[in-house]
Design an enzyme around this catalytic site. Structure first.
Site, PDB file in Angstrom:
ATOM      1  N   LEU A 218      -6.166  -1.708  -0.989  1.00 22.58           N
ATOM      2  CA  LEU A 218      -5.727  -1.449   0.454  1.00 22.58           C
ATOM      3  C   LEU A 218      -6.139  -2.915   0.983  1.00 22.58           C
ATOM      4  O   LEU A 218      -7.571  -3.013   1.654  1.00 22.58           O
ATOM      5  CB  LEU A 218      -6.235  -0.627   0.800  1.00 22.58           C
ATOM      6  CG  LEU A 218      -6.089   0.021   2.342  1.00 22.58           C
ATOM      7  CD1 LEU A 218      -6.315   1.469   2.395  1.00 22.58           C
ATOM      8  CD2 LEU A 218      -6.687  -0.682   3.443  1.00 22.58           C
ATOM      9  N   ALA A 219      -5.683  -3.789   0.932  1.00 16.96           N
ATOM     10  CA  ALA A 219      -6.030  -5.475   1.638  1.00 16.96           C
ATOM     11  C   ALA A 219      -5.137  -6.209   1.870  1.00 16.96           C
ATOM     12  O   ALA A 219      -4.386  -6.638   1.207  1.00 16.96           O
ATOM     13  CB  ALA A 219      -7.149  -6.111   0.529  1.00 16.96           C
ATOM     14  N   GLU A 220      -4.650  -6.322   3.038  1.00 18.94           N
ATOM     15  CA  GLU A 220      -3.568  -7.036   3.570  1.00 18.94           C
ATOM     16  C   GLU A 220      -3.531  -8.621   3.120  1.00 18.94           C
ATOM     17  O   GLU A 220      -2.502  -9.148   2.662  1.00 18.94           O
ATOM     18  CB  GLU A 220      -3.110  -6.916   4.836  1.00 18.94           C
ATOM     19  CG  GLU A 220      -2.534  -5.519   5.097  1.00 18.94           C
ATOM     20  CD  GLU A 220      -3.588  -4.368   5.241  1.00 18.94           C
ATOM     21  OE1 GLU A 220      -4.665  -4.890   5.362  1.00 18.94           O
ATOM     22  OE2 GLU A 220      -3.270  -3.367   5.307  1.00 18.94           O
TER      23      GLU A 220
ATOM     24  N   HIS B  95      -0.164   0.097  15.600  1.00 17.07           N
ATOM     25  CA  HIS B  95       0.850   0.450  14.808  1.00 17.07           C
ATOM     26  C   HIS B  95       2.262   0.039  15.434  1.00 17.07           C
ATOM     27  O   HIS B  95       2.970  -0.371  14.593  1.00 17.07           O
ATOM     28  CB  HIS B  95       0.730   1.877  14.488  1.00 17.07           C
ATOM     29  CG  HIS B  95      -0.067   2.353  13.522  1.00 17.07           C
ATOM     30  ND1 HIS B  95      -1.291   2.212  13.811  1.00 17.07           N
ATOM     31  CD2 HIS B  95      -0.240   2.987  12.348  1.00 17.07           C
ATOM     32  CE1 HIS B  95      -2.187   2.408  12.729  1.00 17.07           C
ATOM     33  NE2 HIS B  95      -1.468   2.855  12.042  1.00 17.07           N
TER      34      HIS B  95
ATOM     35  N   PHE C 272      -1.439  -4.509  11.232  1.00 19.68           N
ATOM     36  CA  PHE C 272      -2.163  -4.933  10.050  1.00 19.68           C
ATOM     37  C   PHE C 272      -1.880  -6.255   9.827  1.00 19.68           C
ATOM     38  O   PHE C 272      -2.664  -6.955   8.834  1.00 19.68           O
ATOM     39  CB  PHE C 272      -2.130  -3.984   8.700  1.00 19.68           C
ATOM     40  CG  PHE C 272      -2.055  -2.472   9.093  1.00 19.68           C
ATOM     41  CD1 PHE C 272      -2.603  -2.130  10.397  1.00 19.68           C
ATOM     42  CD2 PHE C 272      -1.761  -1.620   8.162  1.00 19.68           C
ATOM     43  CE1 PHE C 272      -2.675  -0.672  10.563  1.00 19.68           C
ATOM     44  CE2 PHE C 272      -1.725  -0.203   8.319  1.00 19.68           C
ATOM     45  CZ  PHE C 272      -2.193   0.245   9.866  1.00 19.68           C
TER      46      PHE C 272
ATOM     47  N   GLU D  63       0.808  -1.283   0.141  1.00 21.99           N
ATOM     48  CA  GLU D  63      -0.011   0.016  -0.121  1.00 21.99           C
ATOM     49  C   GLU D  63       1.008   1.140   0.090  1.00 21.99           C
ATOM     50  O   GLU D  63       1.832   1.473   1.003  1.00 21.99           O
ATOM     51  CB  GLU D  63      -0.845   0.003   1.243  1.00 21.99           C
ATOM     52  CG  GLU D  63      -1.949  -1.373   1.135  1.00 21.99           C
ATOM     53  CD  GLU D  63      -2.328  -1.541   2.662  1.00 21.99           C
ATOM     54  OE1 GLU D  63      -2.152  -0.818   3.356  1.00 21.99           O
ATOM     55  OE2 GLU D  63      -3.151  -2.670   2.704  1.00 21.99           O
TER      56      GLU D  63
ATOM     57  N   GLN E  68       2.043  -2.155   5.780  1.00 21.39           N
ATOM     58  CA  GLN E  68       2.268  -0.890   6.116  1.00 21.39           C
ATOM     59  C   GLN E  68       2.523  -0.643   7.638  1.00 21.39           C
ATOM     60  O   GLN E  68       3.423   0.423   7.917  1.00 21.39           O
ATOM     61  CB  GLN E  68       1.189   0.112   5.613  1.00 21.39           C
ATOM     62  CG  GLN E  68       1.215   1.567   5.536  1.00 21.39           C
ATOM     63  CD  GLN E  68       0.269   2.276   4.806  1.00 21.39           C
ATOM     64  OE1 GLN E  68      -0.886   2.144   4.929  1.00 21.39           O
ATOM     65  NE2 GLN E  68       0.779   2.897   3.886  1.00 21.39           N
ATOM     66  N   PHE E  69       1.782  -1.151   8.498  1.00 25.44           N
ATOM     67  CA  PHE E  69       2.371  -1.171  10.095  1.00 25.44           C
ATOM     68  C   PHE E  69       2.039  -2.382  10.398  1.00 25.44           C
ATOM     69  O   PHE E  69       0.840  -3.162  10.193  1.00 25.44           O
ATOM     70  CB  PHE E  69       1.377  -0.162  10.683  1.00 25.44           C
ATOM     71  CG  PHE E  69       1.666   1.334  10.433  1.00 25.44           C
ATOM     72  CD1 PHE E  69       2.818   1.931  11.032  1.00 25.44           C
ATOM     73  CD2 PHE E  69       1.070   2.094   9.438  1.00 25.44           C
ATOM     74  CE1 PHE E  69       3.099   3.236  10.919  1.00 25.44           C
ATOM     75  CE2 PHE E  69       1.379   3.274   9.169  1.00 25.44           C
ATOM     76  CZ  PHE E  69       2.430   3.979   9.661  1.00 25.44           C
TER      77      PHE E  69
END
Lengths: 348, 325
Positions: B58-60, B129, B86, B29, B82-83
């Site tokens: 946007l979908a892990e 995060h 997630f 992302e 991203q973090f």
């Protein structure tokens, strides 16, 4: 719902009739009959305790064989655990499918040149992986597609939506087949979703979607062939919902379908049986006989016997072998444990 | 050699491997045009094109599946989460799928995937995060978990991770991204993934740490040195599998050990290490193996994180208690 043959084996949609030779039509019937026999034998072997995990397929032959027959040898398959027949017709040996059933790692070793993932256990995981395989094929500039299978329950998973959406966004050569066999173990399809069809879920992903009579092998073949053509022509993915029925239990691990289905319902679906319907069609064209069918039954039974023999002659797997195949490189913790298990096994 | 921050060293490692092997792909992302929320991938899409470095929806879980599918079709994916929080969304992809691909296919398929994720506390990020979830992945056979602590290590370990045919979960501590600089060779170099590094030698006590805690351990060691206590600081670099040989050898010399992690105390990496030290070197110990960790709560809101996170003072205190035992 897209249909070509009705329940009496009569053509109801002449315009959609795929261009198949007599030999190809016979080959499709051959595969469906053979698959039905394999299923009957697997159920019986399972009840004798000679197989491990097995998910019956009877009732889904048109959906499985019709869709698989429409793809090329070079195409990829990302199957769910019930989709063993498609793998077998793609080149995965029967005896290895039995090893897979028994949880032997050699069951997972695809023969060289068979483009397939091994059957997925997690519902929906194969859908997101399919988006990746399809993107890989596109990036390599291959004229190949990937076909993946799940059931009506699988269409409820988050991964189903993520996979469809990714495939649409990347515009990749993927075919998603939802075999709506009416039950996710015991939960009926109409409790999975308020959507009228599963096929319409394609709209949200911006891809093609079609609902097909999954008991009509020619309709499934024609829909998949079109999806495959679109895929390799660069026209993006397709979602195909095949309406079918699983005659047996969800798996041989204790499921009892009489607790959630009526015999009237079973009878209703058996009237639409894909083998009966296609047999009637072929007979009307003088392409099928009882004798031919009996030969296939005998051939399949003999193949099952030979495959079981091979399985029973395969040495039991060792824990040391499992340690060795954990990865390409053996990390230090496993090196230590490997020595321990080798010593244990040599003293057995 | 050039002076680099850790984030520049990470970018440099990816650039090196994107250049070195055209099957290396980088995606996630915001990693493409934007260059990543931390700028870790800055300039890479421009340099290597959208075909090699690209943004995903946007979908892990989708990103994890994409990596697995690309891996079996001959690519070498670098995927970014991203973090770290997630990763729960892609837990099946990590723990259920790529970790066992080689095993369940009897070696027919691999997952030559590098999963990058920023993690770690002290920079006032929102909840989910900064968590230290390396222990969760360390529970999963079939996936290496790498945590660099210096710019030099970050580049060498990341190149090794990308070149590995097995999946690597590569964790980047957010506090270290820009807080320290170090000499980083411009050429490609690798660091053995399963090898710990002795960041400071000492004879009196062994500190085992990783990530940002390596620097807290070094700070504690410097202060203890003023009181003539010389601590040996081992940087694990890879927390799964752990290089127990290096640890045990050190403990045999110092006879005392403190295992330090930013993560909560329950289960986790430090718990496993202290059990291993007890099992392998009990007769060399002059005191019980001690642990410095965060308490067993959810990672707190940003306003409390300074107190919640262990620091060099906690390490000094634990080290003295161990020496005075």
């Amino acid at each position: 719902m897209f249909q070509i043959l009705d329940e009496d084996g009569k053509v109801v949609n002449e315009d959609a009739m795929p261009d198949l030779s007599d030999e190809q039509l016979q080959e499709i019937m051959y595969r469906m009959v053979y698959t039905r026999v394999l299923d009957q034998r697997a159920v019986s072997l399972g009840r004798q305790g000679r197989l491990g995990f097995y998910a019956p397929v009877a009732g889904q032959e048109a959906s499985m064989i019709g869709s698989h027959y429409a793809i090329d040898k070079e195409d990829w398959i990302a199957p769910g655990y019930r989709d063993i027949p498609q793998l077998l017709w793609h080149g995965y040996p029967l005896w290895q499918s039995y090893l897979f059933s028994k949880g032997h790692y050699k069951g997972g070793q695809m023969p060289e040149g068979v483009n397939a993932l091994i059957p997925q256990i997690i519902i929906g995981a194969q859908i997101v992986q399919t988006a990746g395989v399809a993107l890989g094929l596109k990036k390599k500039g291959k004229s190949q597609a990937v076909i993946t299978y799940t059931g009506d329950g699988g269409a409820s998973q988050g991964d189903f939506y993520e996979g469809l959406n990714f495939a649409g966004a990347f515009h990749v050569p993927a075919i998603f087949v939802v075999q709506n066999n009416q039950y996710a173990i015991s939960v009926p399809a109409d409790e999975q979703t308020a959507a009228e069809t599963i096929a319409q879920k394609a709209v949200a992903a911006g891809i093609e979607g079609i609902q097909v009579d999954g008991m009509d092998t020619l309709a499934v073949y024609a829909a998949t062939q079109k999806a495959r053509q679109n895929a390799v022509d660069g026209n993006g993915p397709t979602l195909i919902e095949t309406l079918c029925y699983r005659y047996g239990p969800h798996s041989l691990s204790g499921d009892d379908p009489t607790r959630y289905r009526t015999s009237e319902e079973d009878d209703e679906w058996e009237k639409r049986d894909p083998l009966v319907r296609f047999r009637k069609y072929l007979e009307s064209k003088d392409l099928w006989s009882e004798e031919k069918e009996n030969e296939i039954v005998d051939e399949a039974k003999a193949d099952v016997k030979a495959a079981m023999k091979e399985v029973e002659e395969t040495p039991r797997q060792k824990v040391s072998e499992l340690i060795e195949i954990m990865g390409n490189e053996l990390p230090n913790n496993l090196q230590e444990q490997l020595e321990e298990y080798r010593a244990k096994e040599s003293s057995e | 050699m050039a002076e680099m921050t850790m984030i520049k060293a990470i970018t440099d490692a990816m650039r090196t491997e994107l250049k070195n092997n055209e099957d290396v792909l980088l995606f996630g992302e915001d990693v493409g045009y934007y260059g990543g929320v931390f700028r870790a991938t800055e300039g890479l899409q421009k340099e290597f094109g959208e075909d090699r470095v690209f943004d995903t929806p946007l979908a892990e879980s989708g990103i994890g599946g994409l990596a697995i599918g690309l891996g079996v079709t001959g690519f070498r994916p670098i995927m970014e989460i991203q973090f770290i929080g997630f990763m729960y969304e892609v837990m099946d992809g990590l723990a259920g799928q790529m970790s066992r691909m080689h095993y369940r296919t009897g070696g027919y398929y691999s997952s030559p995937i590098t999963v990058r994720a920023p993690f770690g506390g002290g920079v006032k990020t929102p909840e989910l995060h900064p968590d230290s979830l390396e222990g969760l992945m360390a529970q999963t056979p079939g996936i290496r978990v790498v945590v660099p602590s210096t710019p030099y290590d970050a580049k060498g370990l990341l190149i090794s991770s990308i070149r590995s045919d097995d999946p690597v979960f590569y964790l980047e501590h957010m506090k270290l991204y820009r807080s320290l600089k170090g000499e980083v060779p411009e050429e490609a170099y690798t660091i053995d993934l399963d090898k710990a590094d002795i960041k400071r030698e000492g004879d009196d006590i062994t500190f085992v740490a990783y990530g940002a805690m390596v620097h807290s351990a070094l700070k504690a060691a410097d202060q203890l040195s003023e009181e003539n206590i010389e601590a040996e600081v081992i940087d694990l670099r890879t927390v799964s599998p752990v290089d127990l040989d290096t640890i045990v050898e050190s403990v045999k010399k110092t006879n005392r050990a403190v295992v330090i992690q930013e993560a909560q105390r329950q289960a986790g990496v430090a718990a496993g290490i202290s059990a291993e030290i007890s099992e392998r070197a009990i007769l060399h110990l002059e005191a019980p193996v001690a642990r410095v960790t965060a308490p067993d709560t959810v990672y707190p809101f940003a306003s409390d994180e300074d107190v919640w996170l262990p620091d060099h003072n906690d390490i000094i205190e634990k080290a003295k208690a161990t020496i005075d035992f």
